[in-house]
Design an enzyme around this catalytic site. Structure first.
Site: not given
Ligand SMILES: NC(=O)c1ccc[n+]([C@@H]2O[C@H](COP(=O)([O-])OP(=O)(O)OC[C@H]3O[C@@H](n4cnc5c(N)ncnc54)[C@H](O)[C@@H]3O)[C@@H](O)[C@H]2O)c1
Length: 289
Positions: A145, A124, A195, A157
């Protein structure tokens, strides 16, 4: 479910959390085989049951047939090692938002996923070019994204860094469309489109509330009824999480330097009081349950 059959048949998704499981579900329901990798085996189990309930819901609402639901679930495989992504035709990374972690993952993906047409990050807030910095050839790397919940919201995106090849962008674009989503193209800039507009909007609404111009309820009502927004900016801030909003505003302000991105005192006070929004039951508003 989208009508067309996607060219891409095998997608790798790295990270089985909130976003990774939603992205995986979207691809599975488009007839794509998905290899989902997470370092945490418990997280993979949670992702599988989230996807199963999402698919069951669609079947019970007759949006898809029971056969389509079973086929989608059967097309999902999960692993804890990144090497299992070998053979993926496209990869989407959705691990925790940490530049060091993402850089080391992309360095490994370059060799493991030698045949992938694109290697995308769902970040993000991080620069796509910076995520690809340790790769010898970053031309396949772009941003895809998605928005939360990824299995529901139609926008993606497509973030295009200076280093990306047209082939990688075209392949990712076609994949996004084939899964029934709508892509928009944006340069690799802080916070992309949504955003970049949403964060200063939420901060302005907080400032208006802080200054006593109107109640929180009336600020949101005004935006809903006057602008046609489905949710007001203050309710959106509570949904995103006030701590997340504060972090994102601070990091955007560092990068962009726009005074409109300066977090108002009320936001800092709410966060330090532990009133983080929906997730703590209390933020700008009180949230039942
Ligand atoms: N949550 C949101 O609203 C949102 C929206 C758009 C984008 N994002 C982006 O998406 C990405 C993930 O966010 P999320 O909310 O799903 O996070 P989350 O914490 O729910 O999930 C992240 C996952 O990554 C795993 N992980 C960590 N290190 C790892 C590795 N080395 N290999 C494999 N898996 C690994 C963790 O175990 C976890 O399950 C981030 O970059 C975030 O900025 C989040």
């Amino acid at each position: 479910m989208p009508d067309s059959t996607p060219d891409l048949k095998r997608l790798g998704v790295l990270g089985g959390g909130t976003m990774g499981s939603g992205i995986a579900q979207t691809a599975l329901l488009s007839g794509i085989d998905v290899t989902l990798v997470d370092v945490d085996a418990g997280q993979l189990q949670r992702a599988q049951s989230t996807i199963q309930s999402g698919v069951d819901r669609l079947v019970s609402r007759e949006r898809i047939s029971a056969e389509q639901g079973s086929a989608a679930i059967a097309a999902l495989t999960t692993f804890t090692d990144l090497e299992s992504l070998a053979g993926s035709e496209g990869v989407i990374e959705a691990v925790s938002e940490n530049i060091e972690l993402k850089q080391s993952i992309f360095e490994r993906l370059e060799t493991v996923c030698a045949d992938a047409a694109f290697i995308a990050s769902n970040t993000s807030s991080l620069s796509i070019q910076e995520i690809a910095q340790r790769m010898s050839d970053p031309s396949r790397v772009i941003g895809l994204h998605y928005f939360n919940p990824a299995q529901v919201l139609p926008l993606v995106e497509v973030v295009v860094p200076l280093t990306a090849s047209d082939e990688a962008v075209d392949a990712a674009w076609a994949f996004v469309e084939a899964t029934g989503k709508t892509p928009v193209r944006v340069k690799d800039t802080p916070a992309f489109i949504v955003n970049r507009l949403l964060v200063p909007f939420c901060l302005s609404a907080l400032r208006l509330w802080e200054s006593g111009v109107a109640t929180a309820e009336d600020i949101d009502r005004a935006c809903q009824l006057g602008l046609g927004h489905s949710m007001g900016p203050l309710a959106t801030a509570d949904l995103v999480g006030l701590d997340v909003l504060l972090d994102v505003a601070e990091s955007m302000q560092r990068e962009i330097g726009d005074p409109n991105l300066s977090p108002p005192t009320i936001l800092r006070r709410l966060v330090s009081a532990g009133r983080l929004g929906r997730k703590t039951g209390r933020g700008i508003f009180e949230h039942a349950g």
